[in-house]
Design a protein around this motif. Structure first.
Motif, mmCIF file in Angstrom:
data_model
loop_
_atom_site.group_PDB
_atom_site.id
_atom_site.type_symbol
_atom_site.label_atom_id
_atom_site.label_comp_id
_atom_site.label_asym_id
_atom_site.label_seq_id
_atom_site.Cartn_x
_atom_site.Cartn_y
_atom_site.Cartn_z
ATOM 1 N N THR A 1 0.794 -1.224 0.000
ATOM 2 C CA THR A 1 0.000 0.000 0.000
ATOM 3 C C THR A 1 0.829 1.278 0.000
ATOM 4 O OG1 THR A 1 -0.206 -0.038 2.416
ATOM 5 C CG2 THR A 1 -1.957 -1.109 1.133
ATOM 6 N N CYS A 2 2.022 1.232 0.605
ATOM 7 C CA CYS A 2 2.824 2.463 0.758
ATOM 8 C C CYS A 2 4.226 2.370 0.150
ATOM 9 C CB CYS A 2 2.980 2.809 2.233
ATOM 10 S SG CYS A 2 1.441 3.006 3.110
ATOM 11 N N GLY A 3 4.643 1.161 -0.246
ATOM 12 C CA GLY A 3 5.966 0.991 -0.820
ATOM 13 C C GLY A 3 7.082 0.815 0.198
ATOM 14 N N LEU A 4 6.751 0.739 1.492
ATOM 15 C CA LEU A 4 7.770 0.570 2.525
ATOM 16 C C LEU A 4 7.985 -0.909 2.811
ATOM 17 C CD1 LEU A 4 6.545 3.370 4.945
ATOM 18 C CD2 LEU A 4 8.439 3.499 3.314
ATOM 19 N N LYS A 5 9.239 -1.345 2.721
ATOM 20 C CA LYS A 5 9.564 -2.761 2.918
ATOM 21 C C LYS A 5 9.699 -3.096 4.402
ATOM 22 C CE LYS A 5 11.917 -3.294 -1.470
ATOM 23 N NZ LYS A 5 11.373 -4.430 -2.151
ATOM 24 N N ARG A 6 9.447 -4.362 4.707
ATOM 25 C CA ARG A 6 9.609 -4.871 6.075
ATOM 26 C C ARG A 6 11.076 -4.797 6.473
ATOM 27 N NH1 ARG A 6 5.736 -8.278 7.937
ATOM 28 N NH2 ARG A 6 7.318 -9.106 9.293
ATOM 29 N N ILE A 7 11.340 -4.703 7.782
ATOM 30 C CA ILE A 7 12.727 -4.717 8.233
ATOM 31 C C ILE A 7 13.247 -6.149 8.423
ATOM 32 C CG2 ILE A 7 12.645 -2.430 9.283
ATOM 33 C CD1 ILE A 7 12.326 -3.777 12.015
ATOM 34 N N MET A 8 12.330 -7.112 8.531
ATOM 35 C CA MET A 8 12.708 -8.526 8.614
ATOM 36 C C MET A 8 11.542 -9.376 8.132
ATOM 37 S SD MET A 8 12.429 -9.390 12.698
ATOM 38 C CE MET A 8 12.109 -11.153 12.610
ATOM 39 N N MET A 9 11.844 -10.580 7.724
ATOM 40 C CA MET A 9 10.801 -11.488 7.269
ATOM 41 C C MET A 9 9.949 -11.939 8.447
ATOM 42 S SD MET A 9 11.204 -11.625 4.048
ATOM 43 C CE MET A 9 9.975 -12.862 3.741
ATOM 44 N N PRO A 10 8.666 -12.237 8.209
ATOM 45 C CA PRO A 10 7.833 -12.761 9.299
ATOM 46 C C PRO A 10 8.350 -14.122 9.764
ATOM 47 C CG PRO A 10 6.546 -12.468 7.274
ATOM 48 C CD PRO A 10 7.951 -12.086 6.969
ATOM 49 N N ILE A 11 8.238 -14.390 11.061
ATOM 50 C CA ILE A 11 8.736 -15.663 11.597
ATOM 51 C C ILE A 11 7.620 -16.673 11.813
ATOM 52 C CG2 ILE A 11 10.761 -14.607 12.655
ATOM 53 C CD1 ILE A 11 9.315 -14.783 15.352
ATOM 54 N N ILE A 12 6.379 -16.257 11.559
ATOM 55 C CA ILE A 12 5.237 -17.150 11.694
ATOM 56 C C ILE A 12 4.185 -16.706 10.681
ATOM 57 C CG2 ILE A 12 4.156 -15.761 13.518
ATOM 58 C CD1 ILE A 12 3.222 -18.399 14.838
ATOM 59 N N SER A 13 3.429 -17.640 10.181
ATOM 60 C CA SER A 13 2.357 -17.272 9.253
ATOM 61 C C SER A 13 1.096 -16.958 10.059
ATOM 62 C CB SER A 13 2.082 -18.408 8.267
ATOM 63 O OG SER A 13 1.495 -19.495 8.937
ATOM 64 N N PRO A 14 0.229 -16.115 9.530
ATOM 65 C CA PRO A 14 -1.007 -15.797 10.257
ATOM 66 C C PRO A 14 -1.822 -17.044 10.602
ATOM 67 C CG PRO A 14 -0.759 -14.343 8.377
ATOM 68 C CD PRO A 14 0.326 -15.380 8.283
ATOM 69 N N GLU A 15 -1.805 -18.027 9.719
ATOM 70 C CA GLU A 15 -2.566 -19.260 9.945
ATOM 71 C C GLU A 15 -2.048 -20.037 11.150
ATOM 72 O OE1 GLU A 15 -1.037 -18.509 6.959
ATOM 73 O OE2 GLU A 15 -2.839 -17.750 5.982
ATOM 74 N N ASP A 16 -0.759 -19.864 11.480
ATOM 75 C CA ASP A 16 -0.151 -20.588 12.596
ATOM 76 C C ASP A 16 -0.199 -19.807 13.906
ATOM 77 O OD1 ASP A 16 0.509 -22.821 11.077
ATOM 78 O OD2 ASP A 16 2.449 -21.987 10.489
ATOM 79 N N LEU A 17 -0.644 -18.554 13.848
ATOM 80 C CA LEU A 17 -0.715 -17.741 15.062
ATOM 81 C C LEU A 17 -2.046 -17.996 15.754
ATOM 82 C CD1 LEU A 17 0.684 -15.694 16.847
ATOM 83 C CD2 LEU A 17 -0.351 -13.888 15.468
ATOM 84 N N ASN A 18 -2.017 -18.896 16.716
ATOM 85 C CA ASN A 18 -3.206 -19.308 17.448
ATOM 86 C C ASN A 18 -3.117 -18.712 18.847
ATOM 87 O OD1 ASN A 18 -5.491 -20.587 18.333
ATOM 88 N ND2 ASN A 18 -4.533 -22.584 18.521
ATOM 89 N N VAL A 19 -3.865 -17.620 19.079
ATOM 90 C CA VAL A 19 -3.782 -16.915 20.357
ATOM 91 C C VAL A 19 -5.172 -16.727 20.960
ATOM 92 C CG1 VAL A 19 -1.617 -15.734 19.835
ATOM 93 C CG2 VAL A 19 -3.774 -14.664 19.185
ATOM 94 N N ASP A 20 -5.193 -16.506 22.266
ATOM 95 C CA ASP A 20 -6.453 -16.230 22.954
ATOM 96 C C ASP A 20 -6.908 -14.796 22.714
ATOM 97 O OD1 ASP A 20 -6.728 -18.804 24.391
ATOM 98 O OD2 ASP A 20 -4.887 -18.149 25.386
#
Length: 126
Positions: free
Chosen positions: A50-69
């Motif tokens: 959306t803005c052209g700004l790159k991440r500072i690091m790659m994600p370490i978990i996928s959204p599908e694997d983030l199982n939180v309360d």
């Protein structure tokens, strides 16, 4: 070992927490009861798209694997309220998303189940 495996195996003593950094401003906290809280997980490339700004690091978990309360969103900027990731995280019907009203309204427009959304604003106690 993958991050999700380390997170799932993490345990703490009574009264302690385990704190994991997700990159950017994101964290996961796990308490001694196994309850989990994610804060501002930015797991996509939404801001680059959306803005052209790159991440500072790659994600370490996928959204599908983030199982939180609880998924706590501090404010509605795209690197905190990551609407490319939140729908996948919220597929767990037991997860509650807490956010200021602006973020809740964005989630409602994207079809997130309103029963999972809890609005808070300055001074509120939840």
């Amino acid at each position: 070992m993958y991050f999700v495996d380390k997170f799932n195996k993490a345990s703490t003593e009574q009264g302690e927490i385990a704190l994991f950094w997700l990159g950017q401003a994101g964290f996961i906290i796990k308490n001694s009861y196994g309850e989990t809280l994610a804060i501002d997980p930015y797991l996509s490339n939404l801001v680059e798209r959306t803005c052209g700004l790159k991440r500072i690091m790659m994600p370490i978990i996928s959204p599908e694997d983030l199982n939180v309360d609880i998924l706590l969103i501090s404010h509605h900027h795209d690197d905190h309220l990551d609407m490319d990731s939140i729908p996948s995280i919220m597929k767990n019907k037991n997860t509650k998303l807490l956010s200021p009203t602006t973020g809740i309204n964005i989630c409602k427009k994207k079809g997130i189940n309103e029963a999972q959304l809890i609005s808070f604003n300055y001074g509120d106690k939840i």
